[in-house]
Design a protein around this motif. Structure first.
Motif, PDB file in Angstrom:
ATOM      1  N   SER A  40       0.623  -1.054  -0.105  1.00 24.56           N
ATOM      2  CA  SER A  40      -0.001   0.133  -0.003  1.00 24.56           C
ATOM      3  C   SER A  40       0.836   1.318  -0.023  1.00 24.56           C
ATOM      4  CB  SER A  40      -0.948  -0.027   1.139  1.00 24.56           C
ATOM      5  OG  SER A  40      -1.782  -1.083   1.211  1.00 24.56           O
ATOM      6  N   PRO A  41       0.549   2.398  -0.743  1.00 24.88           N
ATOM      7  CA  PRO A  41       1.191   3.621  -0.755  1.00 24.88           C
ATOM      8  C   PRO A  41       1.152   4.284   0.456  1.00 24.88           C
ATOM      9  CG  PRO A  41      -0.685   3.700  -1.993  1.00 24.88           C
ATOM     10  CD  PRO A  41      -0.437   2.213  -1.684  1.00 24.88           C
ATOM     11  N   ILE A  42       2.077   4.917   1.009  1.00 20.09           N
ATOM     12  CA  ILE A  42       1.884   5.833   2.172  1.00 20.09           C
ATOM     13  C   ILE A  42       1.435   7.184   2.030  1.00 20.09           C
ATOM     14  CG2 ILE A  42       4.359   6.421   2.304  1.00 20.09           C
ATOM     15  CD1 ILE A  42       4.097   6.034   5.427  1.00 20.09           C
ATOM     16  N   GLY A  43       1.602   7.536   0.819  1.00 22.53           N
ATOM     17  CA  GLY A  43       1.064   8.865   0.621  1.00 22.53           C
ATOM     18  C   GLY A  43       0.509   9.075  -0.798  1.00 22.53           C
ATOM     19  N   LEU A  44      -0.401  10.107  -0.958  1.00 22.26           N
ATOM     20  CA  LEU A  44      -1.043  10.262  -2.220  1.00 22.26           C
ATOM     21  C   LEU A  44      -1.087  11.817  -2.412  1.00 22.26           C
ATOM     22  CD1 LEU A  44      -4.191   8.779  -3.503  1.00 22.26           C
ATOM     23  CD2 LEU A  44      -4.311  11.187  -3.105  1.00 22.26           C
ATOM     24  N   THR A  45      -0.726  12.326  -3.789  1.00 20.55           N
ATOM     25  CA  THR A  45      -0.778  13.547  -4.163  1.00 20.55           C
ATOM     26  C   THR A  45      -1.663  13.520  -5.359  1.00 20.55           C
ATOM     27  OG1 THR A  45       1.335  14.404  -3.209  1.00 20.55           O
ATOM     28  CG2 THR A  45       0.360  15.547  -4.836  1.00 20.55           C
ATOM     29  N   MET A  46      -2.836  14.300  -5.452  1.00 19.84           N
ATOM     30  CA  MET A  46      -3.729  14.392  -6.437  1.00 19.84           C
ATOM     31  C   MET A  46      -4.025  16.059  -7.089  1.00 19.84           C
ATOM     32  SD  MET A  46      -7.654  13.038  -6.375  1.00 19.84           S
ATOM     33  CE  MET A  46      -8.314  14.330  -5.946  1.00 19.84           C
ATOM     34  N   TRP A  47      -4.061  16.028  -8.348  1.00 21.26           N
ATOM     35  CA  TRP A  47      -4.453  17.304  -8.853  1.00 21.26           C
ATOM     36  C   TRP A  47      -5.515  16.860  -9.898  1.00 21.26           C
ATOM     37  CZ3 TRP A  47       0.313  14.907  -8.700  1.00 21.26           C
ATOM     38  CH2 TRP A  47       1.474  15.965  -7.987  1.00 21.26           C
ATOM     39  N   ALA A  48      -6.691  17.718  -9.414  1.00 24.13           N
ATOM     40  CA  ALA A  48      -7.943  17.874 -10.227  1.00 24.13           C
ATOM     41  C   ALA A  48      -8.064  19.039 -11.064  1.00 24.13           C
ATOM     42  CB  ALA A  48      -9.188  17.521  -9.054  1.00 24.13           C
ATOM     43  N   PHE A  49      -8.044  18.650 -12.301  1.00 28.40           N
ATOM     44  CA  PHE A  49      -8.278  19.898 -13.456  1.00 28.40           C
ATOM     45  C   PHE A  49      -9.831  19.987 -13.697  1.00 28.40           C
ATOM     46  CE2 PHE A  49      -3.722  18.823 -13.496  1.00 28.40           C
ATOM     47  CZ  PHE A  49      -3.085  20.074 -13.123  1.00 28.40           C
ATOM     48  N   ILE A  50     -10.418  20.839 -13.155  1.00 31.19           N
ATOM     49  CA  ILE A  50     -11.718  20.861 -13.362  1.00 31.19           C
ATOM     50  C   ILE A  50     -12.083  21.722 -14.902  1.00 31.19           C
ATOM     51  CG2 ILE A  50     -14.086  21.802 -12.543  1.00 31.19           C
ATOM     52  CD1 ILE A  50     -12.549  19.654 -10.574  1.00 31.19           C
ATOM     53  N   GLY A  51     -13.157  21.399 -15.574  1.00 28.88           N
ATOM     54  CA  GLY A  51     -13.158  21.576 -16.614  1.00 28.88           C
ATOM     55  C   GLY A  51     -14.224  23.189 -16.661  1.00 28.88           C
ATOM     56  N   PHE A  52     -14.293  23.949 -17.617  1.00 29.78           N
ATOM     57  CA  PHE A  52     -15.089  24.965 -17.842  1.00 29.78           C
ATOM     58  C   PHE A  52     -16.432  24.755 -18.211  1.00 29.78           C
ATOM     59  CE2 PHE A  52     -10.750  26.919 -17.949  1.00 29.78           C
ATOM     60  CZ  PHE A  52     -10.768  27.848 -17.037  1.00 29.78           C
ATOM     61  N   LEU A  90      -8.241  32.148 -16.190  1.00 31.66           N
ATOM     62  CA  LEU A  90      -8.404  31.173 -14.852  1.00 31.66           C
ATOM     63  C   LEU A  90      -7.543  30.048 -15.404  1.00 31.66           C
ATOM     64  CD1 LEU A  90     -12.079  31.580 -13.967  1.00 31.66           C
ATOM     65  CD2 LEU A  90     -10.143  32.338 -12.503  1.00 31.66           C
ATOM     66  N   ALA A  91      -7.022  29.468 -16.461  1.00 38.16           N
ATOM     67  CA  ALA A  91      -6.369  28.495 -16.826  1.00 38.16           C
ATOM     68  C   ALA A  91      -5.194  28.194 -15.687  1.00 38.16           C
ATOM     69  CB  ALA A  91      -5.908  28.561 -18.232  1.00 38.16           C
ATOM     70  N   GLY A  92      -5.392  26.746 -15.121  1.00 38.96           N
ATOM     71  CA  GLY A  92      -4.344  26.496 -14.292  1.00 38.96           C
ATOM     72  C   GLY A  92      -4.303  27.218 -12.800  1.00 38.96           C
ATOM     73  N   GLN A  93      -5.319  28.067 -12.518  1.00 37.75           N
ATOM     74  CA  GLN A  93      -5.359  28.644 -11.198  1.00 37.75           C
ATOM     75  C   GLN A  93      -6.189  27.907 -10.406  1.00 37.75           C
ATOM     76  OE1 GLN A  93      -4.069  31.665 -10.558  1.00 37.75           O
ATOM     77  NE2 GLN A  93      -3.015  31.444 -12.930  1.00 37.75           N
ATOM     78  N   PHE A  94      -5.977  28.070  -8.956  1.00 35.44           N
ATOM     79  CA  PHE A  94      -6.896  27.241  -8.236  1.00 35.44           C
ATOM     80  C   PHE A  94      -8.433  27.263  -8.204  1.00 35.44           C
ATOM     81  CE2 PHE A  94      -3.086  27.942  -5.715  1.00 35.44           C
ATOM     82  CZ  PHE A  94      -2.662  26.466  -5.424  1.00 35.44           C
ATOM     83  N   HIS A  95      -9.023  26.290  -8.321  1.00 34.55           N
ATOM     84  CA  HIS A  95     -10.608  26.159  -8.481  1.00 34.55           C
ATOM     85  C   HIS A  95     -11.155  26.151  -6.846  1.00 34.55           C
ATOM     86  CE1 HIS A  95     -14.448  23.988  -8.845  1.00 34.55           C
ATOM     87  NE2 HIS A  95     -14.279  24.505 -10.184  1.00 34.55           N
ATOM     88  N   ARG A  96     -11.933  27.144  -6.746  1.00 36.43           N
ATOM     89  CA  ARG A  96     -12.356  27.374  -5.445  1.00 36.43           C
ATOM     90  C   ARG A  96     -13.910  27.270  -5.456  1.00 36.43           C
ATOM     91  NH1 ARG A  96      -8.930  32.110  -2.760  1.00 36.43           N
ATOM     92  NH2 ARG A  96     -10.937  32.232  -1.433  1.00 36.43           N
ATOM     93  N   GLN A  97     -14.416  26.438  -6.068  1.00 34.69           N
ATOM     94  CA  GLN A  97     -15.969  26.385  -6.123  1.00 34.69           C
ATOM     95  C   GLN A  97     -16.228  24.635  -5.993  1.00 34.69           C
ATOM     96  OE1 GLN A  97     -16.860  27.790 -10.067  1.00 34.69           O
ATOM     97  NE2 GLN A  97     -16.302  29.949  -9.464  1.00 34.69           N
ATOM     98  N   LYS A  98     -17.484  24.506  -6.126  1.00 34.27           N
ATOM     99  CA  LYS A  98     -17.870  22.969  -5.991  1.00 34.27           C
ATOM    100  C   LYS A  98     -17.620  22.285  -7.121  1.00 34.27           C
ATOM    101  CE  LYS A  98     -21.468  23.057  -2.614  1.00 34.27           C
ATOM    102  NZ  LYS A  98     -22.878  22.963  -2.268  1.00 34.27           N
ATOM    103  N   PRO A  99     -17.083  21.100  -7.100  1.00 39.25           N
ATOM    104  CA  PRO A  99     -17.205  20.323  -6.098  1.00 39.25           C
ATOM    105  C   PRO A  99     -16.101  20.261  -5.166  1.00 39.25           C
ATOM    106  CG  PRO A  99     -16.220  19.075  -7.869  1.00 39.25           C
ATOM    107  CD  PRO A  99     -16.497  20.573  -8.321  1.00 39.25           C
ATOM    108  N   SER A 138     -13.185  19.274  -2.604  1.00 38.00           N
ATOM    109  CA  SER A 138     -11.911  18.475  -2.859  1.00 38.00           C
ATOM    110  C   SER A 138     -12.263  17.162  -2.125  1.00 38.00           C
ATOM    111  CB  SER A 138     -10.714  19.033  -2.320  1.00 38.00           C
ATOM    112  OG  SER A 138     -10.743  19.428  -0.933  1.00 38.00           O
ATOM    113  N   ASP A 139     -12.798  17.078  -0.840  1.00 37.77           N
ATOM    114  CA  ASP A 139     -12.853  15.936  -0.130  1.00 37.77           C
ATOM    115  C   ASP A 139     -13.767  14.920  -0.961  1.00 37.77           C
ATOM    116  OD1 ASP A 139     -14.916  17.910   0.577  1.00 37.77           O
ATOM    117  OD2 ASP A 139     -15.447  16.660   2.381  1.00 37.77           O
ATOM    118  N   ASN A 140     -14.908  15.551  -1.686  1.00 36.29           N
ATOM    119  CA  ASN A 140     -15.740  14.630  -2.278  1.00 36.29           C
ATOM    120  C   ASN A 140     -14.896  14.046  -3.557  1.00 36.29           C
ATOM    121  OD1 ASN A 140     -17.967  15.086  -0.742  1.00 36.29           O
ATOM    122  ND2 ASN A 140     -18.482  16.711  -1.822  1.00 36.29           N
ATOM    123  N   ILE A 141     -13.975  14.834  -4.242  1.00 34.77           N
ATOM    124  CA  ILE A 141     -13.266  14.094  -5.163  1.00 34.77           C
ATOM    125  C   ILE A 141     -12.433  13.078  -4.799  1.00 34.77           C
ATOM    126  CG2 ILE A 141     -11.256  14.785  -6.982  1.00 34.77           C
ATOM    127  CD1 ILE A 141     -12.685  17.776  -7.168  1.00 34.77           C
TER     128      ILE A 141
END
Length: 103
Positions: free
Chosen positions: A27-39, A51-60, A62-65
Protein backbone atom coordinates in the motif's frame (compact mmCIF):
# COMPACT_ATOMS: atom_id res chain seq x y z
CA UNK A 1 -33.60 1.76 -4.61
CA UNK A 2 -30.34 3.61 -5.19
CA UNK A 3 -30.27 7.34 -5.78
CA UNK A 4 -29.05 8.40 -9.25
CA UNK A 5 -26.05 10.23 -7.77
CA UNK A 6 -24.93 7.03 -5.99
CA UNK A 7 -25.31 4.99 -9.17
CA UNK A 8 -23.24 7.59 -11.08
CA UNK A 9 -20.57 7.54 -8.34
CA UNK A 10 -20.16 3.75 -8.47
CA UNK A 11 -20.13 3.79 -12.27
CA UNK A 12 -17.35 6.41 -12.15
CA UNK A 13 -15.40 4.27 -9.63
CA UNK A 14 -15.65 1.24 -11.92
CA UNK A 15 -14.46 3.29 -14.89
CA UNK A 16 -11.56 4.78 -12.89
CA UNK A 17 -10.46 1.33 -11.64
CA UNK A 18 -10.46 0.04 -15.21
CA UNK A 19 -8.24 2.95 -16.36
CA UNK A 20 -5.83 2.64 -13.42
CA UNK A 21 -2.56 0.79 -14.01
CA UNK A 22 -1.89 -2.24 -11.83
CA UNK A 23 -0.56 -1.08 -8.48
CA UNK A 24 2.16 -2.82 -6.46
CA UNK A 25 1.02 -5.25 -3.75
CA UNK A 26 2.22 -2.93 -0.99
CA UNK A 27 0.00 0.00 0.00
CA UNK A 28 1.21 3.51 -0.69
CA UNK A 29 1.92 5.76 2.29
CA UNK A 30 1.22 9.02 0.47
CA UNK A 31 -1.04 10.26 -2.29
CA UNK A 32 -0.84 13.57 -4.13
CA UNK A 33 -3.68 14.42 -6.48
CA UNK A 34 -4.31 17.23 -8.92
CA UNK A 35 -7.89 17.62 -10.17
CA UNK A 36 -8.21 19.82 -13.24
CA UNK A 37 -11.82 20.98 -13.48
CA UNK A 38 -13.31 21.86 -16.87
CA UNK A 39 -15.10 25.08 -17.71
CA UNK A 40 -18.79 25.34 -18.51
CA UNK A 41 -19.52 25.77 -22.20
CA UNK A 42 -21.00 29.21 -21.52
CA UNK A 43 -17.74 30.49 -19.96
CA UNK A 44 -16.22 33.25 -22.14
CA UNK A 45 -12.84 32.56 -23.72
CA UNK A 46 -11.28 35.58 -21.96
CA UNK A 47 -12.29 34.18 -18.55
CA UNK A 48 -10.98 30.72 -19.47
CA UNK A 49 -7.61 32.20 -20.42
CA UNK A 50 -7.46 34.20 -17.19
CA UNK A 51 -8.32 31.22 -14.95
CA UNK A 52 -6.42 28.46 -16.80
CA UNK A 53 -4.38 26.47 -14.27
CA UNK A 54 -5.43 28.66 -11.34
CA UNK A 55 -6.85 27.24 -8.11
CA UNK A 56 -10.48 26.13 -8.38
CA UNK A 57 -12.41 27.36 -5.32
CA UNK A 58 -15.93 26.24 -6.17
CA UNK A 59 -17.89 23.01 -5.94
CA UNK A 60 -17.22 20.11 -6.08
CA UNK A 61 -15.45 19.99 -2.73
CA UNK A 62 -11.98 18.48 -2.77
CA UNK A 63 -12.93 15.89 -0.13
CA UNK A 64 -15.73 14.62 -2.39
CA UNK A 65 -13.27 14.25 -5.28
CA UNK A 66 -10.91 12.39 -2.95
CA UNK A 67 -13.66 9.90 -2.02
CA UNK A 68 -13.71 8.69 -5.60
CA UNK A 69 -9.94 8.23 -5.55
CA UNK A 70 -10.12 6.26 -2.28
CA UNK A 71 -12.33 3.76 -4.12
CA UNK A 72 -9.35 2.78 -6.28
CA UNK A 73 -7.59 1.11 -3.37
CA UNK A 74 -8.45 -2.12 -1.58
CA UNK A 75 -7.43 -0.62 1.77
CA UNK A 76 -6.98 3.14 1.66
CA UNK A 77 -6.68 3.31 5.47
CA UNK A 78 -2.92 2.72 5.11
CA UNK A 79 -2.48 5.95 3.17
CA UNK A 80 -1.15 8.33 5.82
CA UNK A 81 -0.60 11.44 3.69
CA UNK A 82 -3.16 12.88 1.28
CA UNK A 83 -2.63 16.11 -0.59
CA UNK A 84 -5.12 17.42 -3.13
CA UNK A 85 -5.17 20.45 -5.39
CA UNK A 86 -8.16 21.57 -7.45
CA UNK A 87 -7.30 23.73 -10.43
CA UNK A 88 -9.09 25.02 -13.48
CA UNK A 89 -8.35 23.22 -16.75
CA UNK A 90 -4.88 24.33 -17.84
CA UNK A 91 -5.54 23.74 -21.54
CA UNK A 92 -4.84 20.00 -21.46
CA UNK A 93 -8.43 19.05 -20.67
CA UNK A 94 -10.24 18.10 -17.46
CA UNK A 95 -8.51 15.22 -15.70
CA UNK A 96 -7.18 13.82 -12.44
CA UNK A 97 -3.47 13.18 -11.98
CA UNK A 98 -2.27 11.00 -9.10
CA UNK A 99 1.20 10.47 -7.69
CA UNK A 100 1.76 7.71 -5.10
CA UNK A 101 4.58 7.55 -2.56
CA UNK A 102 5.83 4.27 -1.14
CA UNK A 103 8.21 3.66 1.79
Amino acid sequence: KKRPCVVRYWAWCDKARAAMPKLPEESPIGLTMWAFIGFEKSCPKSKREKLAGQFHRQKPDSDNILKGIDALFEDDSQIAIKHIEKRWDDGNGPRIEIELEYL
